[in-house]
Design a protein around this motif. Structure first.
Motif, PDB file in Angstrom:
ATOM      1  N   ARG A   9      28.104  34.671  33.917  1.00 44.37           N
ATOM      2  CA  ARG A   9      27.135  33.495  33.461  1.00 44.37           C
ATOM      3  C   ARG A   9      26.186  33.050  34.702  1.00 44.37           C
ATOM      4  NH1 ARG A   9      29.487  29.308  29.633  1.00 44.37           N
ATOM      5  NH2 ARG A   9      27.303  28.598  29.573  1.00 44.37           N
ATOM      6  N   ALA A  10      27.130  33.184  35.792  1.00 47.16           N
ATOM      7  CA  ALA A  10      26.123  32.622  36.835  1.00 47.16           C
ATOM      8  C   ALA A  10      25.406  33.624  37.692  1.00 47.16           C
ATOM      9  CB  ALA A  10      27.288  32.008  38.078  1.00 47.16           C
ATOM     10  N   GLY A  11      25.558  34.952  37.434  1.00 47.77           N
ATOM     11  CA  GLY A  11      24.968  35.935  37.813  1.00 47.77           C
ATOM     12  C   GLY A  11      25.168  36.315  39.287  1.00 47.77           C
ATOM     13  N   THR A  12      26.667  36.247  39.453  1.00 48.80           N
ATOM     14  CA  THR A  12      27.008  36.438  40.875  1.00 48.80           C
ATOM     15  C   THR A  12      28.549  37.302  40.602  1.00 48.80           C
ATOM     16  OG1 THR A  12      27.849  35.614  43.037  1.00 48.80           O
ATOM     17  CG2 THR A  12      28.631  34.347  40.860  1.00 48.80           C
ATOM     18  N   THR A  13      29.370  37.286  41.656  1.00 47.16           N
ATOM     19  CA  THR A  13      30.497  38.196  41.530  1.00 47.16           C
ATOM     20  C   THR A  13      31.806  37.235  41.615  1.00 47.16           C
ATOM     21  OG1 THR A  13      30.755  38.526  44.149  1.00 47.16           O
ATOM     22  CG2 THR A  13      29.574  39.927  42.563  1.00 47.16           C
ATOM     23  N   THR A  14      32.964  37.706  41.188  1.00 42.81           N
ATOM     24  CA  THR A  14      34.316  36.965  41.331  1.00 42.81           C
ATOM     25  C   THR A  14      34.704  36.914  42.622  1.00 42.81           C
ATOM     26  OG1 THR A  14      35.521  39.156  40.774  1.00 42.81           O
ATOM     27  CG2 THR A  14      35.182  37.700  38.980  1.00 42.81           C
ATOM     28  N   ARG A  15      34.388  37.838  43.368  1.00 39.21           N
ATOM     29  CA  ARG A  15      34.538  37.660  44.874  1.00 39.21           C
ATOM     30  C   ARG A  15      33.902  36.400  45.510  1.00 39.21           C
ATOM     31  NH1 ARG A  15      33.523  42.139  49.654  1.00 39.21           N
ATOM     32  NH2 ARG A  15      34.411  40.984  51.374  1.00 39.21           N
ATOM     33  N   THR A  16      32.615  36.369  45.107  1.00 43.41           N
ATOM     34  CA  THR A  16      31.665  35.249  45.599  1.00 43.41           C
ATOM     35  C   THR A  16      32.483  33.837  45.249  1.00 43.41           C
ATOM     36  OG1 THR A  16      29.885  36.651  45.836  1.00 43.41           O
ATOM     37  CG2 THR A  16      29.462  34.280  45.645  1.00 43.41           C
ATOM     38  N   LEU A  17      32.798  33.939  44.018  1.00 39.49           N
ATOM     39  CA  LEU A  17      33.260  32.635  43.468  1.00 39.49           C
ATOM     40  C   LEU A  17      34.556  32.421  44.377  1.00 39.49           C
ATOM     41  CD1 LEU A  17      32.479  33.027  39.627  1.00 39.49           C
ATOM     42  CD2 LEU A  17      31.238  31.711  41.391  1.00 39.49           C
ATOM     43  N   ARG A  18      35.498  33.192  44.541  1.00 42.68           N
ATOM     44  CA  ARG A  18      36.629  33.001  45.100  1.00 42.68           C
ATOM     45  C   ARG A  18      36.365  32.465  46.673  1.00 42.68           C
ATOM     46  NH1 ARG A  18      37.873  38.266  43.429  1.00 42.68           N
ATOM     47  NH2 ARG A  18      38.775  38.052  41.448  1.00 42.68           N
ATOM     48  N   TYR A  19      35.223  32.760  47.337  1.00 45.55           N
ATOM     49  CA  TYR A  19      34.786  32.605  48.378  1.00 45.55           C
ATOM     50  C   TYR A  19      34.274  31.014  48.641  1.00 45.55           C
ATOM     51  CZ  TYR A  19      32.528  32.225  53.050  1.00 45.55           C
ATOM     52  OH  TYR A  19      32.018  31.892  54.142  1.00 45.55           O
ATOM     53  N   TYR A  20      33.543  30.743  47.435  1.00 48.48           N
ATOM     54  CA  TYR A  20      33.247  29.182  47.343  1.00 48.48           C
ATOM     55  C   TYR A  20      34.462  28.419  47.013  1.00 48.48           C
ATOM     56  CZ  TYR A  20      28.391  30.997  46.130  1.00 48.48           C
ATOM     57  OH  TYR A  20      27.117  31.489  46.086  1.00 48.48           O
ATOM     58  N   GLU A  21      35.273  29.000  46.368  1.00 50.11           N
ATOM     59  CA  GLU A  21      36.614  28.309  46.191  1.00 50.11           C
ATOM     60  C   GLU A  21      37.496  28.022  47.605  1.00 50.11           C
ATOM     61  OE1 GLU A  21      41.037  28.934  44.364  1.00 50.11           O
ATOM     62  OE2 GLU A  21      39.591  29.481  42.842  1.00 50.11           O
ATOM     63  N   SER A  22      37.485  29.008  48.422  1.00 49.31           N
ATOM     64  CA  SER A  22      38.195  28.781  49.606  1.00 49.31           C
ATOM     65  C   SER A  22      37.507  28.035  50.545  1.00 49.31           C
ATOM     66  CB  SER A  22      38.233  30.259  50.310  1.00 49.31           C
ATOM     67  OG  SER A  22      36.880  30.833  50.572  1.00 49.31           O
ATOM     68  N   ARG A  23      36.109  27.901  50.332  1.00 54.08           N
ATOM     69  CA  ARG A  23      34.976  26.801  51.233  1.00 54.08           C
ATOM     70  C   ARG A  23      35.103  25.533  50.578  1.00 54.08           C
ATOM     71  NH1 ARG A  23      31.814  29.139  54.785  1.00 54.08           N
ATOM     72  NH2 ARG A  23      31.472  26.968  55.481  1.00 54.08           N
ATOM     73  N   GLY A  24      36.012  25.239  49.571  1.00 52.32           N
ATOM     74  CA  GLY A  24      35.916  23.946  48.809  1.00 52.32           C
ATOM     75  C   GLY A  24      34.834  23.577  48.271  1.00 52.32           C
ATOM     76  N   LEU A  25      34.052  24.489  47.851  1.00 56.22           N
ATOM     77  CA  LEU A  25      32.831  24.068  46.785  1.00 56.22           C
ATOM     78  C   LEU A  25      33.055  24.268  45.532  1.00 56.22           C
ATOM     79  CD1 LEU A  25      30.312  25.827  49.189  1.00 56.22           C
ATOM     80  CD2 LEU A  25      30.097  23.617  48.874  1.00 56.22           C
ATOM     81  N   LEU A  26      33.988  25.112  45.317  1.00 60.49           N
ATOM     82  CA  LEU A  26      34.174  25.283  43.903  1.00 60.49           C
ATOM     83  C   LEU A  26      35.872  24.866  43.618  1.00 60.49           C
ATOM     84  CD1 LEU A  26      33.049  26.350  41.260  1.00 60.49           C
ATOM     85  CD2 LEU A  26      34.070  28.587  41.696  1.00 60.49           C
ATOM     86  N   PRO A  27      36.155  23.978  42.417  1.00 62.68           N
ATOM     87  CA  PRO A  27      37.342  23.464  42.386  1.00 62.68           C
ATOM     88  C   PRO A  27      38.290  24.603  41.934  1.00 62.68           C
ATOM     89  CG  PRO A  27      35.861  22.691  40.448  1.00 62.68           C
ATOM     90  CD  PRO A  27      35.055  23.367  41.427  1.00 62.68           C
ATOM     91  N   ALA A  28      39.591  24.462  42.516  1.00 57.64           N
ATOM     92  CA  ALA A  28      40.661  25.564  42.099  1.00 57.64           C
ATOM     93  C   ALA A  28      41.509  25.182  41.147  1.00 57.64           C
ATOM     94  CB  ALA A  28      41.278  25.774  43.399  1.00 57.64           C
ATOM     95  N   ARG A  29      41.207  24.966  39.778  1.00 56.89           N
ATOM     96  CA  ARG A  29      41.790  24.598  38.525  1.00 56.89           C
ATOM     97  C   ARG A  29      42.563  25.744  38.264  1.00 56.89           C
ATOM     98  NH1 ARG A  29      37.059  21.832  37.694  1.00 56.89           N
ATOM     99  NH2 ARG A  29      36.701  23.238  36.232  1.00 56.89           N
ATOM    100  N   ARG A  30      43.960  25.755  37.805  1.00 56.74           N
ATOM    101  CA  ARG A  30      44.729  27.019  37.120  1.00 56.74           C
ATOM    102  C   ARG A  30      45.323  26.666  35.856  1.00 56.74           C
ATOM    103  NH1 ARG A  30      44.765  31.832  40.591  1.00 56.74           N
ATOM    104  NH2 ARG A  30      44.295  31.294  42.701  1.00 56.74           N
ATOM    105  N   ALA A  31      45.165  27.449  34.918  1.00 61.94           N
ATOM    106  CA  ALA A  31      45.856  27.308  33.503  1.00 61.94           C
ATOM    107  C   ALA A  31      47.357  27.498  33.846  1.00 61.94           C
ATOM    108  CB  ALA A  31      45.323  28.254  32.655  1.00 61.94           C
ATOM    109  N   ASP A  32      48.308  27.341  32.698  1.00 62.77           N
ATOM    110  CA  ASP A  32      49.681  27.358  32.913  1.00 62.77           C
ATOM    111  C   ASP A  32      50.065  29.048  33.217  1.00 62.77           C
ATOM    112  OD1 ASP A  32      49.968  24.632  32.460  1.00 62.77           O
ATOM    113  OD2 ASP A  32      50.216  25.100  29.981  1.00 62.77           O
TER     114      ASP A  32
END
Length: 138
Positions: A9-32
């Motif tokens: 939906r964002a027009g990017t890759t999962t790798r990029t999203l994980r990188y944003y998460e590692s940089r603290g820009l994207l929250p790291a919420r996890r389901a059960d």
């Protein structure tokens, strides 16, 4: 939504999203079940980051905009820290434009000089040859 859907939906890759998460820009919420989970507000964060990066902002410069959205503001540029980044970036762009104008002026001067020299007859020099003459073997 899961990470793959957010990436699509964002027009990017999962790798990029994980990188944003590692940089603290994207929250790291996890389901059960351990999968990352995201919502529409996360999509807005990614869209804000990508828009700013398209404008030439580096990833760290997007942080105040992300923080502003996370604080509940309707736009990432509604906070003083975001405005400060805009001002700083505008100053950088103005300096770059000035540098490009100076380079353009120099290139134009070199072109004018070269054209003037090329149009002047040089005594004893070879006659200019047309590219078509070269093809004919003359």
């Amino acid at each position: 939504m899961r990470i793959g859907e957010l990436a699509e939906r964002a027009g990017t890759t999962t790798r990029t999203l994980r990188y944003y998460e590692s940089r603290g820009l994207l929250p790291a919420r996890r389901a059960d079940n351990g999968y990352r989970t995201y919502d529409e507000s996360d999509l807005r964060l990614i869209q804000q980051i990508r828009t700013l990066q398209d404008f030439g902002f580096d990833l760290e410069e997007t942080r105040p905009f992300v923080d502003c959205l996370r604080a509940g503001h309707p736009a990432g540029d509604a906070c003083p820290a975001s405005l400060a980044v805009y001002r700083r970036k505008l100053g950088e762009l103005d300096r770059l434009v000035d540098q490009l104008r100076a380079v353009r002026t120099e290139v134009a001067a070199q072109l004018a000089r070269a054209e003037l020299e090329a149009s002047a007859e040089v005594p004893g020099g070879p006659e200019p040859r047309c590219a078509l003459d070269w093809e004919d073997g003359r």
